[in-house]
Design an enzyme around this catalytic site. Structure first.
Site, PDB file in Angstrom:
ATOM      1  N   HIS A 138       0.867  -1.182   0.000  1.00  0.00           N
ATOM      2  CA  HIS A 138       0.000   0.000   0.000  1.00  0.00           C
ATOM      3  C   HIS A 138       0.907   1.238   0.000  1.00  0.00           C
ATOM      4  O   HIS A 138       2.024   1.187   0.516  1.00  0.00           O
ATOM      5  CB  HIS A 138      -0.832  -0.060   1.289  1.00  0.00           C
ATOM      6  CG  HIS A 138      -1.878   0.998   1.423  1.00  0.00           C
ATOM      7  ND1 HIS A 138      -1.604   2.268   1.865  1.00  0.00           N
ATOM      8  CD2 HIS A 138      -3.211   0.963   1.182  1.00  0.00           C
ATOM      9  CE1 HIS A 138      -2.722   2.967   1.899  1.00  0.00           C
ATOM     10  NE2 HIS A 138      -3.711   2.203   1.488  1.00  0.00           N
ATOM     11  N   GLN A 219      -4.529  -5.006   7.222  1.00  0.00           N
ATOM     12  CA  GLN A 219      -5.561  -5.910   6.703  1.00  0.00           C
ATOM     13  C   GLN A 219      -5.522  -7.279   7.370  1.00  0.00           C
ATOM     14  O   GLN A 219      -6.251  -8.181   6.956  1.00  0.00           O
ATOM     15  CB  GLN A 219      -5.396  -6.076   5.182  1.00  0.00           C
ATOM     16  CG  GLN A 219      -5.524  -4.801   4.391  1.00  0.00           C
ATOM     17  CD  GLN A 219      -6.930  -4.189   4.444  1.00  0.00           C
ATOM     18  OE1 GLN A 219      -7.893  -4.817   4.889  1.00  0.00           O
ATOM     19  NE2 GLN A 219      -7.036  -2.955   4.005  1.00  0.00           N
ATOM     20  N   CYS A 384      -4.867   2.416  -3.567  1.00  0.00           N
ATOM     21  CA  CYS A 384      -3.629   2.971  -2.990  1.00  0.00           C
ATOM     22  C   CYS A 384      -2.491   1.962  -3.129  1.00  0.00           C
ATOM     23  O   CYS A 384      -1.667   1.805  -2.210  1.00  0.00           O
ATOM     24  CB  CYS A 384      -3.808   3.377  -1.527  1.00  0.00           C
ATOM     25  SG  CYS A 384      -5.080   4.611  -1.292  1.00  0.00           S
TER      26      CYS A 384
HETATM   27  N1  C6P Z   1      -6.291   0.700   2.933  1.00  0.00           N
HETATM   28  C1  C6P Z   1      -8.111   0.283   1.405  1.00  0.00           C
HETATM   29  O1  C6P Z   1      -9.188   0.565   0.887  1.00  0.00           O
HETATM   30  P1  C6P Z   1      -4.925   4.058   7.229  1.00  0.00           P
HETATM   31  O2  C6P Z   1      -5.536   4.863   6.117  1.00  0.00           O
HETATM   32  O3  C6P Z   1      -3.720   4.717   7.826  1.00  0.00           O
HETATM   33  O4  C6P Z   1      -5.925   3.621   8.243  1.00  0.00           O
HETATM   34  O5  C6P Z   1      -4.433   2.691   6.549  1.00  0.00           O
HETATM   35  C2  C6P Z   1      -3.546   2.732   5.472  1.00  0.00           C
HETATM   36  C3  C6P Z   1      -3.312   1.350   4.952  1.00  0.00           C
HETATM   37  C4  C6P Z   1      -2.067   0.780   5.127  1.00  0.00           C
HETATM   38  N2  C6P Z   1      -1.819  -0.469   4.743  1.00  0.00           N
HETATM   39  C5  C6P Z   1      -2.751  -1.240   4.158  1.00  0.00           C
HETATM   40  C6  C6P Z   1      -2.424  -2.648   3.770  1.00  0.00           C
HETATM   41  C7  C6P Z   1      -4.026  -0.712   3.943  1.00  0.00           C
HETATM   42  O6  C6P Z   1      -4.953  -1.472   3.374  1.00  0.00           O
HETATM   43  C8  C6P Z   1      -4.310   0.617   4.336  1.00  0.00           C
HETATM   44  C9  C6P Z   1      -5.642   1.226   4.050  1.00  0.00           C
HETATM   45  C10 C6P Z   1      -7.620   1.124   2.565  1.00  0.00           C
HETATM   46  O7  C6P Z   1      -7.441  -0.659   1.029  1.00  0.00           O
HETATM   47  C11 C6P Z   1      -7.736   2.593   2.292  1.00  0.00           C
HETATM   48  S1  C6P Z   1      -6.668   3.117   0.993  1.00  0.00           S
END
Ligand code: C6P
Length: 426
Positions: A138, A219, A384
């Site tokens: 990500h 995740q 992302c």
């Molecule tokens: N992925 C998705 O729709 P935050 O935004 O800080 O809570 O998490 C960021 C993040 C980091 N690592 C992984 C593997 C993620 O999946 C995510 C967030 C969401 O897949 C929003 S882009």
């Protein structure tokens, strides 16, 4: 104060069957209609929904005892501080952290990873050093490392994936060397659902370098039992809003000796021992990394979310979601116009309940719009993870991501929705 966990959870754990309807009744939003249909919420990887006990815990804090934590001697401040610190203890237990001082509250995974990059990476990285990522990361586990590499002269490398969307462990091993200072990777891919074999990654890393292993667990924690001690990594990051907790709160777990040797990330109140205009002294972790007034009620709510998850049982949640995944794959495999991306095998680490797909002749955003008209919430886009999309050779995908409250009927509704897409786009 709110009861620590939903009674339904304890009953669920004791009975053999996973009573998903009773579980759903704990989540008020699932009663909602969207565009004239009962909501089918399949966007849990972006953000999950909250059970009533979590909503109630946050509201109870604001209604009955909220005050700033770690700052007052008055009754409310003491009560808030105790509840905030109790939440830290619950989080530590939940991830198998040997010591609750190793649990730092942050705003989420993104902030946790930036904290490690800046406080662990920046003082240690030198020109020529390497930060080894994977192609499935990500952006939150790429950009912070690029920033720190720009600041230090180190460089970012990405270990390749197999065509099945799994980390190619042989090639990963071949990229490790004495210049590798950090290995940072997702426990579970948000776009493919691939589960990385973290103990194997740690073992390889330790045998070929002295790099720290940083795991993005965003995740993983809502879907499987995580024990940081058993994983053997050095840092583990995750977000509250993906694990049925409040938004604006997350965790960085780090080994105590590493955290204790790291400078602060942010400066401000509640992280110092003494401040003069000449210099400041810093508190021990975790306070050193929690400058300013923390997200007190969200942290307390996250503690309750953890109790809720524990009361259902992570093994049972994982099994239920895996059944939903198998059902989805079975049906989709029969549709030649649906291409499911990534086929991480069920041998060894299983695939988590995330399905990314591309439909012949239909743009993912159009698919999402047509599904939305039927009350089905999924995500379309690059998730992302643009380098992963480049690797897969697609600009975007349609992604359905399951949570513990999803049902087999919802899988069927998703598939009917996809048939409607096919009908419209021919
Ligand atoms: N992925 C998705 O729709 P935050 O935004 O800080 O809570 O998490 C960021 C993040 C980091 N690592 C992984 C593997 C993620 O999946 C995510 C967030 C969401 O897949 C929003 S882009």
């Amino acid at each position: 104060m709110t009861a620590p966990a939903a009674a339904v959870g304890n009953e669920q754990r004791d009975s053999a069957a996973f009573d998903v309807e009773r579980l759903r009744a704990c989540f008020p939003i699932l009663e909602r209609n969207v565009r004239g249909h009962r909501l089918v919420y399949l966007d849990n990887a972006a953000s999950a929904q909250r059970p009533e006990v979590v909503i109630e815990a946050v509201s109870d804090c604001y209604r009955t005892y909220y005050a700033n934590a770690h700052r007052g001697v008055h009754a409310l401040s003491e009560q808030s501080t105790d509840a905030y610190e109790a939440a830290r203890g619950k989080l530590a237990r939940f991830i198998g952290a040997p010591d609750s001082h190793e649990v730092v509250f942050t705003r989420g995974t993104t902030e946790s990873l930036n904290l490690v990059a800046q406080s662990y990476g920046r003082p240690r990285l030198e020109p020529g050093d390497e930060v080894l990522l994977t192609e499935m990361e990500h952006h939150s586990n790429i950009v912070p490392w690029q920033l720190v590499c720009e600041q230090t002269g180190a460089r970012v490398l990405a270990a390749p994936l197999t065509d099945d969307g799994e980390l190619d462990l042989d090639r990963f091993a071949g990229m490790l060397n004495e210049r590798t200072r950090v290995v940072a990777l997702a426990h579970v891919s948000n776009a493919l659902g691939t589960v990385n074999d973290i103990p194997a990654v740690v073992e390889l890393t330790r045998s070929r370098s002295d790099a720290a292993v940083v795991v993005d667990g965003a995740q993983a924690v809502p879907h499987m039992a995580v024990d940081v001690a058993a994983l053997g990594c050095d840092f583990y990051a995750f977000s509250g809003h993906k694990m049925y907790g409040p938004g604006g709160i997350g965790v960085l777990w780090g080994r105590h000796e590493l955290l204790a040797a790291m400078p602060p990330y942010h400066g401000g109140g509640a992280m110092i021992t003494r401040v003069t205009f000449e210099r400041s002294g810093y508190m021990a972790p975790p306070q050193r990394f929690e400058a300013g007034t923390p997200a007190i009620a969200p942290a307390i709510g996250l503690g309750v979310a953890v109790e809720f998850l524990e009361s259902i049982g992570l093994e049972r949640i994982e099994r239920h979601e895996h059944e939903l995944l198998s059902h989805t794959m079975e049906v989709l495999n029969d549709l030649p116009w649906v291409n499911v991306l990534g086929h991480a095998s069920n041998a060894g680490p299983v695939r988590a309940a995330v399905v990314s797909l591309v439909i012949d002749g239909a743009h993912p955003h159009d698919v999402a719009t047509i599904l939305d008209e039927q009350g089905i919430a999924i995500r379309a886009g690059h998730h992302c993870a643009q380098p992963l999309m480049d690797r897969l050779g697609v600009p975007a995908t349609v992604r359905a991501s399951f949570g513990m409250y999803n049902t087999h009927e919802e899988v069927d509704l998703l598939v009917s929705g996809l048939h409607e897409v096919r009908r419209i786009f021919g």
